[in-house]
Design an enzyme around this catalytic site. Structure first.
Site, PDB file in Angstrom:
ATOM      1  N   ARG A  27      -0.113  -2.003   3.905  1.00 50.79           N
ATOM      2  CA  ARG A  27       1.338  -2.153   4.092  1.00 50.79           C
ATOM      3  C   ARG A  27       1.566  -2.259   5.593  1.00 50.79           C
ATOM      4  NH1 ARG A  27       6.310   1.046   1.359  1.00 50.79           N
ATOM      5  NH2 ARG A  27       5.690  -0.460  -0.215  1.00 50.79           N
ATOM      6  N   HIS A  37       6.362  -8.882  -1.015  1.00 50.42           N
ATOM      7  CA  HIS A  37       6.003  -7.632  -1.701  1.00 50.42           C
ATOM      8  C   HIS A  37       5.491  -7.993  -3.104  1.00 50.42           C
ATOM      9  CE1 HIS A  37       5.682  -3.501  -2.476  1.00 50.42           C
ATOM     10  NE2 HIS A  37       6.942  -3.115  -2.512  1.00 50.42           N
ATOM     11  N   GLN A  83       5.194  -5.461  -6.145  1.00 50.54           N
ATOM     12  CA  GLN A  83       6.464  -5.031  -6.737  1.00 50.54           C
ATOM     13  C   GLN A  83       6.950  -6.054  -7.760  1.00 50.54           C
ATOM     14  OE1 GLN A  83       8.268  -2.024  -6.061  1.00 50.54           O
ATOM     15  NE2 GLN A  83       9.194  -2.717  -7.970  1.00 50.54           N
ATOM     16  N   ASP A 141      18.186  -4.884  -3.357  1.00 48.89           N
ATOM     17  CA  ASP A 141      17.282  -4.084  -2.527  1.00 48.89           C
ATOM     18  C   ASP A 141      18.131  -3.499  -1.394  1.00 48.89           C
ATOM     19  OD1 ASP A 141      14.995  -3.044  -1.311  1.00 48.89           O
ATOM     20  OD2 ASP A 141      14.225  -4.977  -0.639  1.00 48.89           O
ATOM     21  N   CYS A 201      13.692  -2.225  -6.460  1.00 43.66           N
ATOM     22  CA  CYS A 201      12.315  -1.777  -6.193  1.00 43.66           C
ATOM     23  C   CYS A 201      12.254  -0.314  -5.770  1.00 43.66           C
ATOM     24  CB  CYS A 201      11.673  -2.674  -5.144  1.00 43.66           C
ATOM     25  SG  CYS A 201      12.505  -2.660  -3.544  1.00 43.66           S
ATOM     26  N   ARG A 246       4.426  -0.026 -11.590  1.00 45.08           N
ATOM     27  CA  ARG A 246       3.621  -0.338 -10.407  1.00 45.08           C
ATOM     28  C   ARG A 246       2.180   0.101 -10.638  1.00 45.08           C
ATOM     29  NH1 ARG A 246       5.808  -0.772  -5.250  1.00 45.08           N
ATOM     30  NH2 ARG A 246       3.647  -1.163  -4.650  1.00 45.08           N
TER      31      ARG A 246
HETATM   32  N1  NVA Z   1      12.736  -4.554   1.409  1.00 44.31           N
HETATM   33  C1  NVA Z   1      12.320  -3.171   1.471  1.00 44.31           C
HETATM   34  C2  NVA Z   1      11.456  -2.832   0.297  1.00 44.31           C
HETATM   35  C3  NVA Z   1      10.998  -1.402   0.241  1.00 44.31           C
HETATM   36  C4  NVA Z   1      10.074  -1.132  -0.889  1.00 44.31           C
HETATM   37  C5  NVA Z   1      11.592  -2.920   2.779  1.00 44.31           C
HETATM   38  O1  NVA Z   1      10.807  -3.785   3.199  1.00 44.31           O
HETATM   39  O2  NVA Z   1      11.790  -1.862   3.377  1.00 44.31           O
HETATM   40  N1   CP Z   2       9.066  -0.036  -4.024  1.00 46.02           N
HETATM   41  C1   CP Z   2       8.184   0.431  -3.123  1.00 46.02           C
HETATM   42  O1   CP Z   2       7.297  -0.273  -2.643  1.00 46.02           O
HETATM   43  O2   CP Z   2       8.353   1.752  -2.846  1.00 46.02           O
HETATM   44  P1   CP Z   2       7.677   2.574  -1.666  1.00 46.02           P
HETATM   45  O3   CP Z   2       8.246   2.061  -0.376  1.00 46.02           O
HETATM   46  O4   CP Z   2       8.063   4.004  -1.945  1.00 46.02           O
HETATM   47  O5   CP Z   2       6.183   2.376  -1.723  1.00 46.02           O
END
Ligand code: NVA
Ligand code: CP
Length: 320
Positions: free
Chosen positions: A109, A136, A139, A235, A275, A303
């Protein structure tokens, strides 16, 4: 998977896999989930190790990959920028060379997609995108599996990927990593995304990485985007890494809150997805996220099941 194996695959974007591979993955996820629910031991990844590298916060991604890997008999190494040399400017290419000599699979990540691509280019083992600024994919894998489970399974529990064809997914909010990934999924699996974003936060088809503009339609009014939709999804207004824009975004996104009025113009059996993490009263009302059309908890649980299928596929190929 052996080092240098020409069959080695990465999962860096949703479009890295074909429709028939998704059909296979959803079948496997369904079987793996059923075994888990029946407390059946299934440990095909004994002695395999997953390295998880987090440069941003996480709850679901960490727990789902870590629990999933242990359940399949493997083990996990957890690294963050703060507690590894990644945070002290060791080149990403060198980190990839070293880490991938010791583990069988890497989940990352991070911020820019180019970072995960550079890592993958120097990795001896498959690399999975656990979220970047641009995409992502894990997800959306879970979201589609959740939709199919609830709207596309026949009485015998057989997955029907065709149930996605011709469907309408309403995207209300930021033109972000989730939106881009929905567009990739629409192009591959044959549904349409109705996108409504505030001006200045539109999706960029070049960043989304789609070739076919007919897989999405843009709406100024979020209510119109939701009209007739099979699935309404949103989101956070401010994704990780964009916190400096928080105040400007609060103002710009004020009308992009999925509420009961938006759900009322969608199909009567429309699902709501997010998500997570969610901010009730911002991108979604409490009434919607905690209401009967919300699938968010199934989405979060799934997930783990889909990622178990993904890890099995990347490490062992097709089973049977
Ligand atoms: N769009 C959000 C998704 C979090 C799971 C982010 O990138 O923070
Ligand atoms: N939806 C998702 O990826 O959640 P986290 O940021 O908690 O991993």
């Amino acid at each position: 998977m052996k080092p240098g194996d020409s069959l080695m695959r990465h999962y860096l974007q949703f479009k890295d896999f074909r429709a028939e591979e998704y059909a296979y993955l959803f079948e496997r996820a369904s079987i793996i989930k059923r075994r888990f629910k029946n407390y059946e031991r299934y440990q095909p990844l004994a002695d395999r190790t997953l390295a998880m590298i987090f440069e941003k916060a996480s709850t679901r991604t960490r727990v789902s990959f870590e629990a999933g890997m242990y359940q399949m008999g493997g083990s996990v190494v957890h690294l963050t920028t703060g507690d590894s040399q990644l945070g002290r400017a060791e080149p990403i290419e060198d980190s990839a060379r070293v880490i991938s000599r010791m583990v069988d699979l890497v989940m990352i990540r991070t911020f820019e997609q180019t970072k995960i691509e550079r890592f993958a280019a120097h990795s001896r083992v498959p690399v999975i995108n656990g979220l970047t600024n641009e995409y992502h994919p894990c997800q959306i894998l879970a979201d589609l599996f959740t939709f199919i489970e609830q709207r596309g399974m026949d009485r015998r529990g057989v997955i029907d990927l065709d149930c996605l064809k011709g469907r309408v997914v309403a995207w209300v909010g930021d033109g972000n990593n989730m939106a881009n990934t929905w567009l990739q999924a629409a192009e591959i699996l044959g549904f349409t995304v109705h996108v409504s974003t505030p001006s200045g936060y539109e999706i960029d088809p070049a960043v989304a990485g789609i070739k076919n503009a007919s897989c999405y339609k843009v709406f100024k009014d979020p209510l119109e985007a939701c009209r007739g939709a099979d699935l309404v999804t949103t989101d956070v207004w401010t994704s990780m890494g964009y916190e400096a824009e928080n105040e400007a975004r609060r103002t710009a996104f004020a009308d992009w809150c999925v509420d009961a009025e938006m759900m009322a113009v969608a199909k009567p059996d429309a699902l709501f997805m997010h998500c997570l993490p969610a901010h009730r009263g911002e991108e979604v009302s409490a009434e919607v996220i905690d209401g009967p059309q919300s699938a968010v908890w199934d989405e979060a649980e799934n997930r783990m099941h889909v990622q178990k299928a993904l890890m099995e596929y990347l490490l062992l190929g097709r089973i049977g």
